[in-house]
Write an enzyme that holds these catalytic residues in place. Sequence first.
Site, short mmCIF file in Angstrom:
data_model
loop_
_atom_site.label_atom_id
_atom_site.label_comp_id
_atom_site.label_asym_id
_atom_site.label_seq_id
_atom_site.Cartn_x
_atom_site.Cartn_y
_atom_site.Cartn_z
CD GLU A 20 1.75 23.19 143.86
OE1 GLU A 20 1.58 23.61 142.70
OE2 GLU A 20 2.87 23.11 144.40
CE1 TYR A 49 -2.57 4.49 120.96
CE2 TYR A 49 -4.95 4.49 120.83
CZ TYR A 49 -3.72 4.71 120.25
OH TYR A 49 -3.64 5.17 118.97
CB ILE A 68 6.06 19.16 136.20
CG1 ILE A 68 6.61 20.47 135.67
CG2 ILE A 68 4.83 19.37 137.07
CD1 ILE A 68 5.63 21.23 134.78
CD GLU A 69 11.00 21.31 135.94
OE1 GLU A 69 10.20 20.93 136.83
OE2 GLU A 69 11.32 22.50 135.79
CE LYS A 94 1.41 22.60 139.76
NZ LYS A 94 2.53 22.76 140.71
#
Length: 113
Positions: A20, A49, A68-69, A94
Amino acid sequence: MKLELHGLEIFGRHGVFENEKRDGQMFLYDVELDVDEPASDGLDQAVDYRLIVDAVQDVSDSRSFDLIESLAAAVADALMTRLPVRGALVRVRKPHPGAIPAQWSAATAERSR
């Protein structure tokens, strides 16, 4: 007022497995910001944006997150620091998480003043 940007695709090298970090993948970001209503109909009165995208990209590029937290929390913190907002909700999705038969996994971080 809520300002929303959903499905923002940013490439990153995040995860706990070596492949990963080495190969990377696209992550999807859903951002909701609590902002003041613009005083007039001009971009200079609103949150651009492009500034949201820049903040997410900068955090993603700054390091490789295992979780990812942690990534979601770092993005929420960056948005609160960089932009004139009262609150930020950031979901990081993800796609196809490892060997798990799921479309995606997600973590959501929320910040407010």
